[in-house]
Write a protein that holds these residues in place. Structure first.
Motif, short mmCIF file in Angstrom:
data_model
loop_
_atom_site.label_atom_id
_atom_site.label_comp_id
_atom_site.label_asym_id
_atom_site.label_seq_id
_atom_site.Cartn_x
_atom_site.Cartn_y
_atom_site.Cartn_z
N ASP A 1 55.92 -15.83 78.43
CA ASP A 1 56.06 -16.90 77.45
C ASP A 1 57.21 -17.82 77.86
N LYS A 2 56.85 -19.05 78.22
CA LYS A 2 57.86 -20.00 78.69
C LYS A 2 58.81 -20.44 77.58
N TRP A 3 58.51 -20.07 76.36
CA TRP A 3 59.46 -20.34 75.28
C TRP A 3 60.82 -19.73 75.59
N VAL B 1 73.62 -13.59 81.01
CA VAL B 1 72.27 -13.08 81.27
C VAL B 1 71.23 -14.14 80.90
N ALA B 2 71.50 -14.92 79.87
CA ALA B 2 70.58 -15.98 79.47
C ALA B 2 70.33 -16.97 80.61
N ALA B 3 71.28 -17.05 81.53
CA ALA B 3 71.12 -17.95 82.68
C ALA B 3 69.94 -17.57 83.56
N LEU B 4 69.48 -16.33 83.47
CA LEU B 4 68.32 -15.89 84.26
C LEU B 4 67.06 -16.63 83.86
N ALA B 5 66.97 -17.05 82.60
CA ALA B 5 65.78 -17.77 82.13
C ALA B 5 66.05 -19.26 81.96
N SER B 6 67.31 -19.66 81.95
CA SER B 6 67.66 -21.05 81.71
C SER B 6 67.42 -21.93 82.94
N THR B 7 67.13 -23.19 82.67
CA THR B 7 67.03 -24.19 83.75
C THR B 7 68.15 -25.22 83.64
N PRO C 1 60.45 -6.68 74.13
CA PRO C 1 59.05 -6.70 74.56
C PRO C 1 58.83 -6.23 75.99
N HIS C 2 59.82 -6.43 76.86
CA HIS C 2 59.69 -5.96 78.24
C HIS C 2 59.66 -4.44 78.32
N PHE C 3 60.33 -3.76 77.38
CA PHE C 3 60.25 -2.31 77.33
C PHE C 3 58.87 -1.87 76.84
N TYR C 4 58.36 -2.55 75.83
CA TYR C 4 57.05 -2.17 75.27
C TYR C 4 55.94 -2.31 76.31
N ASN D 1 67.88 -9.79 75.96
CA ASN D 1 66.52 -9.28 75.86
C ASN D 1 65.48 -10.35 76.15
N ILE D 2 65.70 -11.55 75.65
CA ILE D 2 64.76 -12.65 75.90
C ILE D 2 64.73 -13.00 77.38
N ALA D 3 65.90 -13.11 77.99
CA ALA D 3 65.96 -13.50 79.40
C ALA D 3 65.39 -12.42 80.32
N THR D 4 65.70 -11.16 80.04
CA THR D 4 65.20 -10.08 80.89
C THR D 4 63.69 -9.92 80.73
N ASP D 5 63.19 -10.09 79.51
CA ASP D 5 61.74 -10.06 79.30
C ASP D 5 61.06 -11.13 80.13
N TYR D 6 61.65 -12.32 80.16
CA TYR D 6 61.06 -13.41 80.94
C TYR D 6 61.15 -13.11 82.44
#
Length: 422
Positions: A315-317, A362-368, A234-237, A304-309
């Motif tokens: 989306d905080k999901w 990479v998921a660590a970019l969005a993880s808390t 989605p971040h590309f779109y 992809n999820i983490a970079t999009d965030y």
């Protein structure tokens, strides 16, 4: 009495001012890097490495994978005076996946010569010049440029387009095939101007199903009736919508639909995604290859999820999902978890894979999660991939180094930012 009143007023003023600052800070941090231009470096922030150490690690990985020993280290091979390809060493072939990853790595590292060489090879040998496949790419070629399979794997086109748009913004457009923006728009146009759908393998279709507004697995025959969760970017779109005036609303819708799709595609407890799925997120195994399980393609969903965030924070999901995924792998042993699973978490392999370890970092970019530091540390401690499996592991490893270090960034002219999806 007057002193008490005065102190009370001061305290109230301070409280209100502090609250305002906190609100502004929270608002700023709720926006993505597109708006703030802030890209965290988790190696520095969590592991306390120096900027010089991080740069040296990235430089070493690039040098080895692009210019290391021919037989055991490099995946980038220059040919003639102005072309190069990225080779899947294990299969002795060239894939749009690797070529587009190589171009993205090159633009992020400001390596224009390598970018142009890769793009010219892809343009010369992989892109169809005429017929119903015009402007699509053959996903699979020999190292001499001969086409093995004329079909397209949609993720290759997605990464080609985005790499070209970033190159246009970072370096400016040149002439002919090096007018990056024009070339990207040609591909985007092709994605939406074929036949809507078909059950015939001989008929080339749109790369995005216009009815469900999702990327298809392969734009031909029955392979356009399902999707691949790792192809949902989605971040590309969001970036495409900024450039493609004619289809802006469509790309904005696709970004939103992809975010909603990913919520359905991942397992609610483990966070694992399948390799392939139907458009409603149901795992799909069309040819009996176990693609309804968490396999090699699916590793990339975390990235992809983490970079999009990180880029858009829409989306905080993504935070919830990244936490869930890392907790699952942590429960399997941070230094022990294998690379393949059923979606409910049963191991299907005893192998450890650099590619998966890289994507989890990479998921660590969005993880808390508190444990995100350990996933970042696992990436830091990995050696640069060598040997027969160095292509896929190496590309994901280098992409992860860029993303986790804050060097996977958006380049876009300021005057176009107003076109962002609302």
């Amino acid at each position: 009495m007057k002193l008490k009143i005065y102190l009370s007023i001061l305290l109230l003023t301070f409280f209100l001012y502090s609250s305002k600052l906190h609100t502004l800070f929270a608002q700023e941090n709720s926006k993505g890097a597109f708006f703030t231009n802030k890209y965290p470096n988790l190696f520095v922030d969590l592991l306390h490495k120096s900027e010089l150490e991080v740069k040296a690690k990235i430089d070493n990985a690039f040098q080895q994978l692009f210019y290391g020993d021919d037989k055991n280290q490099r995946v980038y091979y220059p040919v003639e005076n102005d072309m190069a390809y990225i080779e899947d060493i294990l299969h002795n072939d060239v894939r749009t996946e690797g070529m587009s990853y190589g171009m993205m790595i090159a633009v992020q590292l400001n390596k224009k010569e390598e970018f142009d060489r890769l793009w010219k090879w892809a343009k010369t040998f992989m892109q169809h010049k005429s017929g119903q496949r015009k402007d699509y790419f053959a996903w699979h070629c020999k190292t001499n440029g001969e086409i093995i399979d004329s079909n397209s794997a949609s993720d290759g086109e997605e990464w080609f387009v985005t790499a070209l748009l970033l190159a246009s913004a970072r370096w400016g457009d040149g002439e002919g095939i090096f007018n990056y923006k024009s070339e990207a728009l040609k591909i985007l146009n092709a994605m939406l101007t074929k036949i809507d759908s078909s059950d015939s393998r001989k008929v080339v279709t749109n790369m995005f199903n216009k009815k469900v507004k999702q990327v298809v697995f392969v734009p031909a025959g029955e392979a356009d009736d399902f999707t691949d969760p790792s192809y949902h970017v989605p971040h590309f779109y969001e970036l495409w919508a900024i450039y493609d005036n004619k289809n802006r609303d469509f790309w904005c819708d696709v970004a939103k639909v992809s975010r909603d799709f990913l919520k359905k595609a991942v397992h609610p407890e483990t966070g694992l995604a399948p390799d392939y799925s139907k458009f409603d997120g149901t795992p799909f195994n069309p040819w009996g290859g176990g693609n309804n399980n968490f396999q090699y393609d699916a590793w990339r969903v975390a990235m992809n999820i983490a970079t999009d965030y990180l880029w858009f924070a829409k989306d905080k999901w993504a935070v919830e999902q990244s936490n869930r995924l890392l907790n699952f792998f942590y429960s399997k042993g941070i230094k022990e978890y294998p690379d393949l699973y059923t979606l409910d978490g049963k191991p299907l392999s005893n192998n450890r894979s650099t590619g998966l370890i890289s994507m989890n970092a990479v998921a660590a970019l969005a993880s808390t999660n508190d444990n995100r530091k350990e996933f970042v540390e696992e990436l830091w401690n990995l050696p640069v991939p060598e040997g027969q499996g160095r292509y896929y592991d190496g590309m994901l490893y280098l992409l992860a180094l860029l993303q986790v270090s804050g060097n996977f960034q958006i380049y876009i002219p300021d005057d176009l930012k107003k076109n962002i999806c609302k």
